[in-house]
Design a protein around this motif. Structure first.
Motif, PDB file in Angstrom:
ATOM      1  N   ASP A 153     -29.334  -1.423  -9.748  1.00 42.70           N
ATOM      2  CA  ASP A 153     -29.098  -2.494 -10.717  1.00 42.70           C
ATOM      3  C   ASP A 153     -27.623  -2.870 -10.776  1.00 42.70           C
ATOM      4  O   ASP A 153     -26.732  -2.058 -10.476  1.00 42.70           O
ATOM      5  N   THR A 154     -27.384  -4.108 -11.156  1.00 42.83           N
ATOM      6  CA  THR A 154     -26.017  -4.597 -11.344  1.00 42.83           C
ATOM      7  C   THR A 154     -25.928  -5.360 -12.653  1.00 42.83           C
ATOM      8  O   THR A 154     -26.931  -5.843 -13.184  1.00 42.83           O
ATOM      9  N   THR A 205     -19.231  -8.864 -10.489  1.00 48.16           N
ATOM     10  CA  THR A 205     -20.420  -8.014 -10.510  1.00 48.16           C
ATOM     11  C   THR A 205     -20.022  -6.566 -10.739  1.00 48.16           C
ATOM     12  O   THR A 205     -19.081  -6.065 -10.117  1.00 48.16           O
ATOM     13  N   ILE A 206     -20.754  -5.907 -11.630  1.00 45.80           N
ATOM     14  CA  ILE A 206     -20.516  -4.482 -11.922  1.00 45.80           C
ATOM     15  C   ILE A 206     -21.719  -3.679 -11.425  1.00 45.80           C
ATOM     16  O   ILE A 206     -22.801  -3.752 -12.024  1.00 45.80           O
ATOM     17  N   PRO A 207     -21.579  -2.951 -10.330  1.00 46.72           N
ATOM     18  CA  PRO A 207     -22.708  -2.143  -9.843  1.00 46.72           C
ATOM     19  C   PRO A 207     -22.909  -0.904 -10.715  1.00 46.72           C
ATOM     20  O   PRO A 207     -21.944  -0.298 -11.197  1.00 46.72           O
ATOM     21  N   LEU A 208     -24.158  -0.545 -10.942  1.00 44.92           N
ATOM     22  CA  LEU A 208     -24.493   0.670 -11.683  1.00 44.92           C
ATOM     23  C   LEU A 208     -24.819   1.778 -10.688  1.00 44.92           C
ATOM     24  O   LEU A 208     -25.632   1.595  -9.790  1.00 44.92           O
ATOM     25  N   THR A 209     -24.155   2.894 -10.840  1.00 48.21           N
ATOM     26  CA  THR A 209     -24.351   3.999  -9.894  1.00 48.21           C
ATOM     27  C   THR A 209     -25.624   4.785 -10.162  1.00 48.21           C
ATOM     28  O   THR A 209     -26.133   5.467  -9.277  1.00 48.21           O
ATOM     29  N   GLU A 210     -26.140   4.699 -11.375  1.00 49.16           N
ATOM     30  CA  GLU A 210     -27.364   5.414 -11.716  1.00 49.16           C
ATOM     31  C   GLU A 210     -28.530   4.432 -11.713  1.00 49.16           C
ATOM     32  O   GLU A 210     -28.472   3.374 -12.335  1.00 49.16           O
TER      33      GLU A 210
END
Length: 724
Positions: free
Chosen positions: A76-77, A133-138
């Motif tokens: 998700d981002t 864009t902010i990538p989610l690591t989880e």
């Protein structure tokens, strides 16, 4: 006069007597069972699945290609939208923007964040609006962790800088829980029961029985996700249905129990009689709702199958509680059922065979007489009213909600408005093209054809996967996610543009927008099949109970009319925006795709419930007197109060969903409340008696059998088995 039902034997009679006499064991078993199931169900619930894509649709094929060949795109981002009145290069604005980007980048659940100052493609030409864009690591980030990011962005807005954090996870994180709406529904039901019964004890029994059943039922609903995946709204939906039917079913049995006591029965006989008669109708009604719900399986969508199974589990538990737990409670209460009464200036004893007080019955009989004197006029007026209300259904549009329809104080809505202003309304509705056909140069004609299509704002250059086996590019429409023009554009691309381009027949259109369109199209094409299955199965059950093909067909047609009217009102409020703000809708929007799907089987089942409660009484009177007009008059008089109370409880429970934050659940609650109101008033009080008066003796037609005519005082089988 005391009936002999308690001495006639039968499974329900034996069950009722056992639960009454072994009430401590039954109550203890229920308490231990509910606690155990609740601990397991709420502690180890299956994870919800909200992916409405899938199957063989274009969007599902595109998604499969991306998942297979572009693993770096998984996860998700979030999207940070930035608007600076003096431009993002203003020193004060830049300090604020740099700080919020640094805070987001420092979060343990985010990956590297690219600053718009490092990439000019992320900034509009006038340098007033930017994005990143902010990538989610989880993969499954906790809601509280994402909520902290949303709060950071909200708190950073100000002094000429507007910020918004968008994305699916951001929307979920800032959407509050359903909150106190269920509690308000229980309180409203309690008030209605207190008015109907005039006793706190009689009021409390249906409430306690329903709440215990719902707790166990919702736990099973959560566990059913391990068998069939279900979306996260399933539990809220099951709670609405379970609370409504659970209280209503207990209401019918407690009403019959009180009648039996007033007729001279001792508490045990009154309990057994109530379960054997009203309990029989409750089991039929609940079975009808469950079968109607399972009609969702015919839609062929795995998530709708999960909703059907999960909600059916809750309804099944409420049915079982009504015929097992409730008689145990009645064993403890005995003659104290009328304790803690509501003060009344006068007290009227009910008639010997049960039912409302004489004055109330007389009013209902007078109303029935009015309808029967002008049956054709009444039927035409009622039918015309339902058709007028149903007319907006013809313009119903289906879609899934996005940020554009959320409350305007949400950060996701702020993100949507900023990005729409800077990059166009279609930025939130990207169309992702994917194919396994050849290198990216071979897609040149396809990209050109898509870019030249009217309604497309711009197209990104094609990208080849690292394994060289797939290519993808993105096109942004000029219109937004919820616009009808966007759906028309997708169909045009698939039907006209791609087939005419070289290798275009091997290119699939995916992305959230295309997936929502495919889901809506699939729903619209399979809805008639589900409706047909639900109607046929319900008709078979109703014919078996009332032993009349004519009445069963009348019920089916009237139920369709009332549900159509509910759909029409829903379209007028939600889609057309009529009084939408009054009911808590921030803006007009298409009806959520799955809402009419889940509404139809539930409403058809509930409408059949009211049909059973009314027609059972009418049938009793017909078998006793042999006169249809008298049977309809007396049947309507003896069920008017209980149907009104049951409908009022349903309406109170369903309308409390409007207090919650979820726009789709609001639509479900509003639509079902309207349908129940229409069914309990226009249909049951006007259309049913009018049509039965017009049909006369034909009401009782069954192939190969003449309708019975019985004299006054002759007992009927329906009176013994299904009287309510």
């Amino acid at each position: 006069m005391t009936t002999d039902t308690a001495r006639t034997g039968g499974a329900l009679t034996r069950l009722a007597r056992f639960c009454y006499r072994r009430r401590r064991l039954v109550l203890l078993t229920w308490i231990i069972g509910v606690i155990a199931v609740a601990l397991v169900g709420f502690g180890y619930a299956a994870a919800p699945d909200n992916d409405f894509a899938g199957g063989s649709s274009d969007s599902a094929k595109a998604q499969a290609l991306i998942e297979k060949h572009f693993p770096e795109r998984q996860g998700d981002t979030l999207t940070l939208a930035i608007k600076a009145d003096k431009g993002i290069d203003d020193p004060a604005a830049r300090r604020r923007i740099d700080k919020v980007i640094a805070d987001l980048d420092a979060s343990p659940i985010t990956g590297p964040v690219t600053s718009p100052y490092q990439d000019s493609n992320l900034v509009t030409k006038d340098r007033r609006i930017a994005r990143t864009t902010i990538p989610l690591t989880e993969k499954d980030a906790k809601k509280t962790e994402v909520k902290s990011l949303v709060d950071t962005v909200k708190q950073s807005s100000g002094d000429g800088v507007s910020l918004g954090l968008g994305g699916n996870q951001a929307e979920k994180a800032e959407t509050p829980t359903q909150g106190p709406s269920d509690s308000v529904g229980v309180l409203a039901a309690a008030v209605i029961l207190f008015i109907a019964f005039g006793s706190l004890v009689a009021m409390g029994l249906p409430i306690v029985t329903a709440l215990m059943a719902i707790l166990g039922g919702l736990a099973l609903t959560k566990l059913s996700g391990y068998l069939v995946p279900a979306p996260d709204f399933t539990v809220v939906f099951a709670a609405l249905i379970g609370l409504g039917v659970g209280i209503d079913y207990a209401l019918f049995i407690v009403t019959r129990y009180k009648d039996n006591l007033e007729n001279g029965d001792d508490p045990e006989s009154a309990t057994v009689n109530a379960i054997t008669t009203a309990g029989h109708a409750v089991l039929f009604a609940g079975t009808t709702v469950v079968i109607a719900m399972l009609g969702l399986v015919a839609v062929g969508q795995r998530l709708m199958t999960g909703v059907a199974i999960g909600a059916s589990a809750t309804v099944l538990v409420t049915m079982i509680a009504a015929v097992t737990l409730l008689p145990a409670f009645l064993g403890f209460i005995g003659h104290r059922i009328n304790s803690l009464r509501l003060p009344r200036r006068t007290s009227r004893r009910r008639a010997s065979h049960g039912g409302p007080a004489p004055t109330r019955r007389a009013a209902a009989e007078r109303w029935a007489g009015v309808v029967q004197r002008r049956p054709l006029v009444t039927a035409v007026l009622a039918g015309a009213a339902l058709l007028v209300l149903a007319a907006p259904t013809l313009s119903m549009r289906l879609s899934l909600p996005d940020a554009s329809v959320q409350p305007h104080d949400r950060s996701s809505y702020s993100s949507y408005t900023i990005l729409s202003e800077g990059f166009g309304p279609g930025y939130g509705a990207p169309l992702i093209f994917a194919t396994e056909a050849g290198p990216k140069d071979a897609l040149g004609p396809v990209v050109e054809a898509v870019n030249a299509t009217e309604g497309i704002a711009y197209v990104t250059p094609p990208q080849v996967s690292k394994d060289g086996q797939a290519t993808t590019f993105t096109a942004f429409p000029k219109t937004g996610f919820q616009d009808e023009a966007t759906a028309d554009l997708v169909h045009k691309l698939r039907d006209d543009v791609l087939p005419k381009a070289p290798a275009g027949d091997k290119v699939y259109i995916g992305g959230p927008n295309a997936a929502a369109i495919d889901y809506s199209d699939q729903t619209g094409s399979r809805l008639p099949l589900m409706i047909a299955i639900v109607i046929v199965l319900s008709l078979v059950l109703l014919i078996a109970l009332v032993r009349s093909v004519t009445i069963a067909l009348q019920a089916a047609v009237m139920n369709l009319l009332s549900i159509g009217a509910a759909y029409g009102v829903l379209v007028a409020i939600v889609q057309w925006g009529w009084l939408g703000s009054v009911f808590g809708f921030a803006t007009d929007m298409p009806v959520t795709t799955w809402v009419p799907l889940v509404m139809f089987p539930v409403l058809f089942g509930l409408s059949m419930d009211y049909e059973v409660f009314l027609i059972s009484r009418v049938r009793e009177e017909y078998e006793r007197t042999g006169d249809t007009r008298t049977a309809v008059t007396h049947g309507l008089a003896r069920t008017a109060k209980i149907i009104t109370a049951a409908a009022a409880i349903m309406i109170a429970v369903f309308t409390t969903s409007l207090l919650g934050p979820d726009v789709s659940i609001k639509q479900v609650g509003l639509g079902m409340a309207v349908a129940v109101f229409i069914d309990a008033t226009i249909v049951r009080m006007m259309l049913v008696p009018a049509v039965m008066e017009l049909c006369g003796e034909a009401n009782w037609w069954m192939p190969g059998r003449r309708a019975p005519k019985m004299t006054s005082g002759t007992p009927s089988r329906i009176e013994e088995e299904a009287r309510v």
